[in-house]
Scaffold this motif. Structure first.
Motif, PDB file in Angstrom:
ATOM      1  N   LEU A 147       3.021  -5.423  -5.347  1.00 36.57           N
ATOM      2  CA  LEU A 147       3.030  -5.982  -4.029  1.00 36.57           C
ATOM      3  C   LEU A 147       3.692  -5.431  -2.897  1.00 36.57           C
ATOM      4  O   LEU A 147       3.638  -5.714  -1.623  1.00 36.57           O
ATOM      5  N   ALA A 148       4.690  -4.528  -3.285  1.00 41.62           N
ATOM      6  CA  ALA A 148       5.575  -3.677  -2.250  1.00 41.62           C
ATOM      7  C   ALA A 148       4.689  -2.775  -1.773  1.00 41.62           C
ATOM      8  O   ALA A 148       5.204  -2.385  -0.579  1.00 41.62           O
ATOM      9  N   SER A 149       3.735  -2.328  -2.041  1.00 41.28           N
ATOM     10  CA  SER A 149       3.128  -1.033  -1.630  1.00 41.28           C
ATOM     11  C   SER A 149       1.753  -1.358  -0.940  1.00 41.28           C
ATOM     12  O   SER A 149       1.217  -0.350  -0.455  1.00 41.28           O
ATOM     13  N   ARG A 150       1.064  -2.459  -1.130  1.00 42.42           N
ATOM     14  CA  ARG A 150      -0.198  -2.757  -0.457  1.00 42.42           C
ATOM     15  C   ARG A 150      -0.422  -3.230   0.765  1.00 42.42           C
ATOM     16  O   ARG A 150       0.611  -3.998   1.273  1.00 42.42           O
ATOM     17  N   SER A 151      -1.470  -2.815   1.716  1.00 34.02           N
ATOM     18  CA  SER A 151      -1.528  -3.343   3.046  1.00 34.02           C
ATOM     19  C   SER A 151      -1.934  -4.821   3.127  1.00 34.02           C
ATOM     20  O   SER A 151      -2.215  -5.398   1.970  1.00 34.02           O
ATOM     21  N   ASN A 152      -1.883  -5.304   4.204  1.00 32.03           N
ATOM     22  CA  ASN A 152      -2.243  -6.646   4.287  1.00 32.03           C
ATOM     23  C   ASN A 152      -3.836  -6.894   3.897  1.00 32.03           C
ATOM     24  O   ASN A 152      -4.076  -7.718   3.128  1.00 32.03           O
ATOM     25  N   MET A 153      -4.696  -5.977   4.242  1.00 31.32           N
ATOM     26  CA  MET A 153      -6.215  -5.904   3.726  1.00 31.32           C
ATOM     27  C   MET A 153      -6.466  -5.833   2.071  1.00 31.32           C
ATOM     28  O   MET A 153      -7.145  -6.592   1.674  1.00 31.32           O
ATOM     29  N   GLU A 154      -5.448  -5.036   1.641  1.00 33.25           N
ATOM     30  CA  GLU A 154      -5.525  -4.662   0.130  1.00 33.25           C
ATOM     31  C   GLU A 154      -5.105  -5.917  -0.618  1.00 33.25           C
ATOM     32  O   GLU A 154      -5.486  -6.626  -1.494  1.00 33.25           O
ATOM     33  N   ILE A 155      -4.091  -6.613   0.169  1.00 30.49           N
ATOM     34  CA  ILE A 155      -3.590  -7.801  -0.468  1.00 30.49           C
ATOM     35  C   ILE A 155      -4.659  -8.999  -0.526  1.00 30.49           C
ATOM     36  O   ILE A 155      -4.788  -9.580  -1.337  1.00 30.49           O
ATOM     37  N   PHE A 156      -5.078  -9.352   0.643  1.00 32.09           N
ATOM     38  CA  PHE A 156      -6.290 -10.235   0.986  1.00 32.09           C
ATOM     39  C   PHE A 156      -7.420  -9.934  -0.111  1.00 32.09           C
ATOM     40  O   PHE A 156      -7.784 -10.967  -0.678  1.00 32.09           O
ATOM     41  N   GLN A 157      -7.768  -8.592  -0.085  1.00 32.28           N
ATOM     42  CA  GLN A 157      -9.071  -8.484  -1.170  1.00 32.28           C
ATOM     43  C   GLN A 157      -8.481  -8.528  -2.745  1.00 32.28           C
ATOM     44  O   GLN A 157      -9.286  -9.155  -3.565  1.00 32.28           O
ATOM     45  N   MET A 158      -7.284  -8.210  -2.981  1.00 34.52           N
ATOM     46  CA  MET A 158      -6.675  -8.487  -4.341  1.00 34.52           C
ATOM     47  C   MET A 158      -6.669 -10.106  -4.780  1.00 34.52           C
ATOM     48  O   MET A 158      -7.071 -10.731  -5.855  1.00 34.52           O
ATOM     49  N   LYS A 159      -6.178 -10.906  -3.657  1.00 32.80           N
ATOM     50  CA  LYS A 159      -6.111 -12.188  -3.808  1.00 32.80           C
ATOM     51  C   LYS A 159      -7.651 -12.745  -4.222  1.00 32.80           C
ATOM     52  O   LYS A 159      -7.899 -13.909  -4.860  1.00 32.80           O
ATOM     53  N   GLU A 160      -8.617 -12.318  -3.396  1.00 34.02           N
ATOM     54  CA  GLU A 160      -9.914 -12.783  -3.604  1.00 34.02           C
ATOM     55  C   GLU A 160     -10.525 -12.611  -5.019  1.00 34.02           C
ATOM     56  O   GLU A 160     -10.982 -13.150  -5.618  1.00 34.02           O
ATOM     57  N   ALA A 161     -10.038 -11.106  -5.491  1.00 33.60           N
ATOM     58  CA  ALA A 161     -10.616 -10.717  -6.623  1.00 33.60           C
ATOM     59  C   ALA A 161      -9.839 -11.673  -7.740  1.00 33.60           C
ATOM     60  O   ALA A 161     -10.489 -11.816  -8.869  1.00 33.60           O
ATOM     61  N   TYR A 162      -8.595 -11.668  -7.641  1.00 41.05           N
ATOM     62  CA  TYR A 162      -7.703 -12.561  -8.585  1.00 41.05           C
ATOM     63  C   TYR A 162      -8.566 -14.032  -8.814  1.00 41.05           C
ATOM     64  O   TYR A 162      -8.536 -14.440  -9.996  1.00 41.05           O
ATOM     65  N   VAL A 214      11.483  -0.984   0.867  1.00 39.39           N
ATOM     66  CA  VAL A 214      12.066  -0.099   1.726  1.00 39.39           C
ATOM     67  C   VAL A 214      11.663   1.375   1.483  1.00 39.39           C
ATOM     68  O   VAL A 214      11.047   2.132   2.417  1.00 39.39           O
ATOM     69  N   LEU A 215      11.537   1.815   0.356  1.00 36.69           N
ATOM     70  CA  LEU A 215      10.885   2.915  -0.085  1.00 36.69           C
ATOM     71  C   LEU A 215       9.390   3.237   0.361  1.00 36.69           C
ATOM     72  O   LEU A 215       9.001   4.173   0.725  1.00 36.69           O
ATOM     73  N   CYS A 216       8.677   2.077   0.005  1.00 36.88           N
ATOM     74  CA  CYS A 216       7.398   2.156   0.473  1.00 36.88           C
ATOM     75  C   CYS A 216       6.977   2.306   2.007  1.00 36.88           C
ATOM     76  O   CYS A 216       6.015   2.670   2.237  1.00 36.88           O
ATOM     77  N   ILE A 217       7.971   1.624   2.681  1.00 32.32           N
ATOM     78  CA  ILE A 217       7.800   1.822   4.231  1.00 32.32           C
ATOM     79  C   ILE A 217       8.014   3.266   4.557  1.00 32.32           C
ATOM     80  O   ILE A 217       7.387   3.612   5.598  1.00 32.32           O
ATOM     81  N   ARG A 218       9.087   3.684   4.249  1.00 32.74           N
ATOM     82  CA  ARG A 218       9.244   5.061   4.442  1.00 32.74           C
ATOM     83  C   ARG A 218       8.415   6.108   4.157  1.00 32.74           C
ATOM     84  O   ARG A 218       7.955   6.798   4.693  1.00 32.74           O
ATOM     85  N   ASP A 219       7.875   5.989   2.959  1.00 29.83           N
ATOM     86  CA  ASP A 219       6.997   7.123   2.306  1.00 29.83           C
ATOM     87  C   ASP A 219       6.410   6.672   0.978  1.00 29.83           C
ATOM     88  O   ASP A 219       7.241   6.873  -0.118  1.00 29.83           O
TER      89      ASP A 219
END
Length: 324
Positions: free
Chosen positions: A116-131, A242-247
């Motif tokens: 959840l800390a590393s996924r984009s909005n689209m990835e989160i939307f798609q994972m919620k649908e798949a879930y 924070v770390l995922c935002i940076r790199d």
């Protein structure tokens, strides 16, 4: 400045792709007297995810059988987890991992953090649908019931997938940085809420400026401040954001190193990261790993894993001559 490095996975679409031939080879490997595991590895780790799904369709048409079911029946242990994991579309794989992290015997908080800390909005939307499709359950409701406190609130915020995208306002960066600094000093429930709201909803570009302003205001890096002020999974989640935002590649290199060296080779973490990042930025993760820790990811996997499980992980990781 905003880190927008070119990212590359280790698994690319195979040239001259022939799904019918691949399905025939897999049928022979899985349905013969002795399972030919090397054939399974050679095909499934050298095809991209969309090609694997096409192979699964050809396999079903050819044999009237489900490829994932046959993999589960013929393989075992961690090797089975790798090969079956490769057959899930990315969103379905994330959903699968989240379900088991939430509904297993013990909640696997670090898995929730990694995803959840590393996924984009689209990835989160798609994972919620798949879930919802796979488990007939709502991800946010399950997070709400299986976690607690400010850790839960932050996960719930991330699971909304509402981070602003491509927007940055230098005029508000200092204001946000001051709120973060106050949250690290006072640590009230209200301050914790404001802290996670900023980290979960501001754009990546905006947060880069906020982190720099935080350094200017406090004389301290935001990660050091969070580590000093908070603890537990809430602290780990904030740092991961924070770390995922940076790199992101650096974050996953760090997580892989910990999984390999600090937890006696934590198989689930290694498998999950290698599969999930194999077509996104695993090449970059490999580079960060070697830069930071001196030895290649390929070398460390080879040192700790064995058998066909090792072969599968190394095939996904890939490696240059100097890594062997």
């Amino acid at each position: 400045m905003y880190c927008g490095d070119y990212t590359q996975g280790t698994i690319l679409p195979a040239p001259n792709f022939n799904p019918i031939m691949d399905a025939q080879l897999l049928g022979g490997a899985l349905q013969g007297i002795c399972c030919e595991k090397d054939v399974v590895i050679e095909i499934l780790t050298q095809r991209c995810n969309s090609q694997r799904l096409t192979i699964a369709e050809a396999y079903r048409d050819m044999y009237g059988r489900d490829l994932i079911t046959d993999l589960k029946e013929n393989l075992s242990h961690h090797f089975k987890e790798v090969m079956v994991g490769l057959m899930y579309p990315p969103a379905s794989y994330d959903a699968h991992e989240l379900w088991h992290a939430l509904k297993g015997v013990d909640t696997e908080e670090k898995c929730l953090i990694d995803i959840l800390a590393s996924r984009s909005n689209m990835e989160i939307f798609q994972m919620k649908e798949a879930y919802l499709m796979q488990y007939n359950s709502d991800l946010q409701q399950d997070i709400d019931s299986e976690t607690s406190g400010h850790f839960r609130d932050t996960l719930m915020n991330l699971a909304q997938g509402t981070r602003m995208e491509g927007y940055a306002d230098p005029s508000t960066a200092a204001q946000d940085a001051m709120i973060l600094w106050e949250a690290c000093q006072q640590k009230t429930g209200e301050h914790k809420n404001m802290l996670q709201m900023i980290l979960c909803n501001r754009s990546q570009q905006q947060l880069w400026m906020v982190f720099q302003e935080f350094q200017n205001i406090s004389g301290q890096d935001i990660v050091d401040a969070i580590n000093e002020c908070y603890d537990g999974y809430f602290q780990e989640l904030l740092v991961a954001i924070v770390l995922c935002i940076r790199d992101k590649p650096s974050y996953f290199a760090y997580r892989l190193y910990n999984a390999i060296h600090d937890f006696g080779f934590h198989n689930k973490t290694v498998i999950r990261i290698l599969i999930a990042r194999s077509e996104i930025d695993l090449m970059n993760i490999r580079q960060r790993y070697k830069e930071r820790y001196g030895k290649s990811l390929f070398h460390d996997i080879k040192h700790f894993a064995s058998g066909h499980y090792e072969s599968a992980l190394l095939a996904i990781c890939a490696g240059d001559t100097e890594d062997y």
